[in-house]
Design a protein around this motif. Structure first.
Motif, PDB file in Angstrom:
ATOM      1  N   ARG A 152       0.852  -1.182   0.000  1.00 25.47           N
ATOM      2  CA  ARG A 152       0.000   0.000   0.000  1.00 25.47           C
ATOM      3  C   ARG A 152       0.889   1.235   0.000  1.00 25.47           C
ATOM      4  O   ARG A 152       1.812   1.355   0.802  1.00 25.47           O
ATOM      5  CB  ARG A 152      -0.899  -0.012   1.231  1.00 25.47           C
ATOM      6  CG  ARG A 152      -1.851   1.166   1.243  1.00 25.47           C
ATOM      7  CD  ARG A 152      -2.726   1.143   2.478  1.00 25.47           C
ATOM      8  NE  ARG A 152      -3.378   2.425   2.605  1.00 25.47           N
ATOM      9  CZ  ARG A 152      -4.652   2.584   2.855  1.00 25.47           C
ATOM     10  NH1 ARG A 152      -5.429   1.544   3.024  1.00 25.47           N
ATOM     11  NH2 ARG A 152      -5.178   3.781   2.961  1.00 25.47           N
ATOM     12  N   THR A 153       0.641   2.166  -0.900  1.00 26.53           N
ATOM     13  CA  THR A 153       1.503   3.336  -1.063  1.00 26.53           C
ATOM     14  C   THR A 153       0.719   4.603  -0.768  1.00 26.53           C
ATOM     15  O   THR A 153      -0.446   4.562  -0.372  1.00 26.53           O
ATOM     16  CB  THR A 153       2.049   3.388  -2.505  1.00 26.53           C
ATOM     17  OG1 THR A 153       0.942   3.566  -3.392  1.00 26.53           O
ATOM     18  CG2 THR A 153       2.791   2.112  -2.862  1.00 26.53           C
ATOM     19  N   GLY A 154       1.367   5.744  -1.020  1.00 31.16           N
ATOM     20  CA  GLY A 154       0.716   7.019  -0.758  1.00 31.16           C
ATOM     21  C   GLY A 154      -0.436   7.305  -1.697  1.00 31.16           C
ATOM     22  O   GLY A 154      -1.409   7.963  -1.331  1.00 31.16           O
ATOM     23  N   GLU A 155      -0.339   6.835  -2.931  1.00 29.11           N
ATOM     24  CA  GLU A 155      -1.369   7.085  -3.930  1.00 29.11           C
ATOM     25  C   GLU A 155      -1.981   5.762  -4.376  1.00 29.11           C
ATOM     26  O   GLU A 155      -1.263   4.769  -4.554  1.00 29.11           O
ATOM     27  CB  GLU A 155      -0.750   7.776  -5.160  1.00 29.11           C
ATOM     28  CG  GLU A 155      -0.200   9.158  -4.879  1.00 29.11           C
ATOM     29  CD  GLU A 155      -1.299  10.191  -4.654  1.00 29.11           C
ATOM     30  OE1 GLU A 155      -2.410   9.997  -5.173  1.00 29.11           O
ATOM     31  OE2 GLU A 155      -1.034  11.183  -3.944  1.00 29.11           O
ATOM     32  N   GLY A 156      -3.279   5.762  -4.611  1.00 29.05           N
ATOM     33  CA  GLY A 156      -3.971   4.541  -5.009  1.00 29.05           C
ATOM     34  C   GLY A 156      -3.422   3.908  -6.268  1.00 29.05           C
ATOM     35  O   GLY A 156      -3.338   2.691  -6.384  1.00 29.05           O
ATOM     36  N   ARG A 157      -2.993   4.728  -7.226  1.00 31.69           N
ATOM     37  CA  ARG A 157      -2.514   4.193  -8.492  1.00 31.69           C
ATOM     38  C   ARG A 157      -1.170   3.468  -8.327  1.00 31.69           C
ATOM     39  O   ARG A 157      -0.790   2.683  -9.191  1.00 31.69           O
ATOM     40  CB  ARG A 157      -2.385   5.270  -9.567  1.00 31.69           C
ATOM     41  CG  ARG A 157      -1.481   6.422  -9.215  1.00 31.69           C
ATOM     42  CD  ARG A 157      -0.979   7.151 -10.461  1.00 31.69           C
ATOM     43  NE  ARG A 157       0.097   6.441 -11.090  1.00 31.69           N
ATOM     44  CZ  ARG A 157       0.239   6.276 -12.389  1.00 31.69           C
ATOM     45  NH1 ARG A 157      -0.641   6.744 -13.211  1.00 31.69           N
ATOM     46  NH2 ARG A 157       1.278   5.627 -12.884  1.00 31.69           N
ATOM     47  N   ASP A 158      -0.466   3.743  -7.237  1.00 35.24           N
ATOM     48  CA  ASP A 158       0.823   3.085  -7.016  1.00 35.24           C
ATOM     49  C   ASP A 158       0.695   1.830  -6.168  1.00 35.24           C
ATOM     50  O   ASP A 158       1.687   1.149  -5.897  1.00 35.24           O
ATOM     51  CB  ASP A 158       1.801   4.054  -6.334  1.00 35.24           C
ATOM     52  CG  ASP A 158       2.092   5.266  -7.206  1.00 35.24           C
ATOM     53  OD1 ASP A 158       2.079   5.107  -8.439  1.00 35.24           O
ATOM     54  OD2 ASP A 158       2.316   6.359  -6.657  1.00 35.24           O
ATOM     55  N   ASP A 159      -0.513   1.511  -5.723  1.00 44.01           N
ATOM     56  CA  ASP A 159      -0.712   0.354  -4.846  1.00 44.01           C
ATOM     57  C   ASP A 159      -0.484  -0.964  -5.588  1.00 44.01           C
ATOM     58  O   ASP A 159      -0.836  -1.109  -6.768  1.00 44.01           O
ATOM     59  CB  ASP A 159      -2.151   0.330  -4.321  1.00 44.01           C
ATOM     60  CG  ASP A 159      -2.374   1.342  -3.205  1.00 44.01           C
ATOM     61  OD1 ASP A 159      -1.384   1.926  -2.733  1.00 44.01           O
ATOM     62  OD2 ASP A 159      -3.548   1.535  -2.839  1.00 44.01           O
TER      63      ASP A 159
END
Lengths: 408, 244
Positions: free
Chosen positions: A168-175
């Motif tokens: 899980r990252t800061g932005e949804g698209r990077d998850d």
């Protein structure tokens, strides 16, 4: 860079076939933009700390290359904002291998993955939601992924493992996520089904439909349900003291919601076209959320010049509140009406996005001309609405631009 | 006297019936000058002229397959990465930088620099039916005139008046009418010997609405090439290995 191991994996598999000579193409772009600030917005005092309301010049070169099964698109960009030092960025939009291993179709690397149905908002773009309403965005940025695909002449299955090992990252698209798509063509109708899992949203599942009714008309609809979603809001709303020493935005996990979109288009023999699209985004702010933010901003702005209150603290807090606009859909309920004219050389478009629950609107007009290798476009976008509407609160009233592109 | 008139009338009727029966064969023969039977890949160069001056040049690679299927790869710098799939009356377009094929209506297919319908549609026999309506001389060539009506909704032109050389069935001229029955374009054809057989090497489209505009489509090369059926799936357009 996470893409490199994926490309290396494809190359190591020996699955990169010999093919044609390398192909190259590219484009230079120069885009001056004039921004008119909205001084009456209670957020206006915070705008100078952001990019809002600043005139700017963007210059960029985008290059695409294809060699064997490897495809690359990259952009180098310089942005000069009024009153700021120029920024220079380099971006790999795509770097991937489309290949076959044991007769199966695979993709390795960073690739733009668009699955949605519709024009302005596509709920089924679950791997990477693309903001279709941004001005002068020509090539999106892909997502690192490994994908397996199977095709028949009228059906397709795709399984994507996106952002491997990213968690899980800061932005949804990077998850990190696992996604599945099914597509079926049935004569003049397309059917789409998607499912995705990520730690942020849990399970998402959606369906889409697109039908060409006759020579001129097509209709479409899609919907996505998600198990949960993140919701970010200014934590000072309702607080006794309307100022915070740092970023006041807090993100909370909320329950299930849906994103829905439906629309249709008509295109005439003359090149004139009409499009109407309505959508609902349950992850976006309600009109009441914007009214709350407006009340907070008014209270904060009232502290400007107050004894013992540093002006920087007030403007800083107001600037933080502009983060509420950093989302694909600013308000949950949206309706877009678009008129367009498309001829062999000249194109023109006029559209209005209305947010009926708060009375806001965004008007956009553009005219473009295509030559052999040169294309220019001029356009303007105006944000309007009552003071407590999202687009009325935005501390920017108008954006005008002139984009020149030279293709090589 | 009346017997002779009846005989002539009967003969004319029989001849017309014979022509009518031959229309599919005539169209097939005419099609063979543009596209020999089977799957092929065709490289085309398109020049868009305005008032006699070159305005734009475009290049396309078209994969054509029996059954009214074709994939158009846009090769010019300003269109690089665009792809269009035409499968019967259904059409999809992939714009570069989006990763997502979108459905387009037959009318939307006609928009843009050069109509992809003009580039990718290289046969009449599968799409049109009609009758022989007479004989005329066009460009000094005795021609058979056919009045053709589209049999499908997805074609670019609802009606065609087609002139074929009487001796060889080579296409000579085609008046192309859109759905509103407006004459949109007049096509003329250059036929030459290529690879040992006579083929259409050039199609010139005079715009009848914007009179100063003319489009010249040159067939640079034709090669037999069959792509697997799965590559004619719309979702395959987003893959870069379409042509391999």
């Amino acid at each position: 860079m996470r893409v490199v191991p994926l490309i290396a994996l494809a190359l190591a598999s020996g699955a990169v076939p010999a093919a044609d000579a390398p192909e190259f193409s590219g484009v230079f772009r120069a885009i001056p933009q004039l921004h008119e600030a909205r001084g009456t917005s209670p957020l206006a005092a915070g705008a100078p700390l952001t990019d809002l309301g600043r005139d700017r010049l963007r210059a960029e070169a985008e290059v695409s290359a294809k060699w064997r099964a490897v495809s690359f698109t990259g952009t180098v960009r310089s942005i000069a904002l009024d009153g700021r030092e120029p920024r220079h960025v380099g971006l790999v939009n795509e770097l991937y291998v489309d290949t076959r291993i044991g007769g199966e179709a695979f993709t390795f690397g960073k690739k733009i993955l668009g699955w949605g149905v519709g024009f302005a908002f596509r709920p089924l773009d679950v791997v990477q939601q693309q903001d279709r309403r941004l001005l002068n965005v020509f090539t999106f940025e892909g997502v690192p992924a490994v994908a397996w695909e199977r095709f028949t002449e009228s059906a397709a299955w795709t399984v994507v493992y996106a952002n491997p090992a990213a968690g899980r990252t800061g932005e949804g698209r990077d998850d990190e996520s696992l996604a599945l798509r099914y597509y079926r063509q049935d004569a003049s109708t397309d059917w789409h089904g998607v499912a995705r899992w990520s730690a942020r949203t849990g399970v998402q599942a959606g369906l889409g439909w697109n039908q060409v009714v006759n020579d001129a008309v097509q209709l479409y609809a899609s919907g996505l349900a998600m198990q949960r979603h993140d919701f970010s809001r200014n934590g000072l709303i309702g607080a006794a003291v309307p100022l915070a020493p740092g970023d006041p935005f807090i993100s909370t996990r909320r329950g299930a919601t849906v994103q829905l979109s439906a629309g249709g288009s008509w295109t005439g023999e003359s090149g004139i076209g009409w499009l109407v699209e309505a959508w609902y985004d349950g992850t976006a702010y309600r009109a009441e959320d914007w009214a709350d933010l407006h009340h907070l901003a008014v209270a904060q702005a009232a502290l400007l010049g107050a004894p013992g209150v540093p002006a920087g603290a007030v403007s800083g807090n107001l600037a933080f509140s502009t983060r509420a606009f950093e989302r694909q859909n600013v308000v949950r309920e949206n309706v877009l009406v678009r008129w367009s004219y498309d001829s062999e050389s000249w194109d023109a478009a006029l559209d209005v996005l209305v947010t009926p629950r708060d009375g806001g609107s965004v008007w956009t007009a553009s005219v473009s001309r295509q030559y052999d290798r040169l294309r220019w476009e001029i356009g303007a976008r105006r944000f309007a609405g009552p003071p407590d509407a999202a687009f009325g609160l935005l501390p920017e009233r108008l954006v005008a631009y002139a984009a020149t592109q030279y293709f090589f | 006297m009346f017997d002779r008139i009846a005989l002539i009338a009967a003969g004319t009727l029989l001849a017309a019936q014979a022509w009518a029966q031959d229309v599919p064969a005539l169209l097939k023969a005419a099609d063979d000058y543009r596209l020999a039977a089977g799957a092929m890949v065709v490289d085309t160069q398109v020049e868009v002229m305005k008032a006699g001056a070159l305005e734009k040049e475009r290049r396309y690679t078209v994969y054509v397959k029996p059954g009214r299927k074709s994939i158009v790869l846009f090769k010019s710098p300003s269109e690089a990465g665009q792809k269009m799939l035409m499968a019967g009356d259904d059409f999809w377009l992939l714009m570069p930088g989006t990763g997502r094929p979108i459905r387009v209506t037959p009318q939307q297919k006609l928009l843009g620099d050069a109509s992809t319908g003009d580039i990718a549609t290289m046969t009449w026999a599968e799409d049109y039916a009609g009758t022989v309506v007479g004989e005329e001389t066009v460009d000094g060539k005795p021609c058979v005139k056919l009045a053709l009506t589209a049999q499908r909704s997805g074609v670019s032109y609802a009606r065609i008046e087609l002139y074929l050389a009487k001796a060889t069935s080579e296409p000579v001229q085609a008046d192309l009418y859109v759905a509103s029955d407006k004459l949109a374009k007049r096509a003329t054809f250059v036929v030459d010997k290529v690879d040992g057989r006579r083929q259409v090497t050039e199609m010139r489209l005079e715009d009848q609405i914007q009179k100063a505009r003319e489009t010249v489509i040159r067939y640079v090369s034709r090669r037999p090439k069959s792509l697997p059926d799965e590559m004619y799936n719309p979702m395959y357009l987003s893959r870069s290995d379409v042509k391999e």
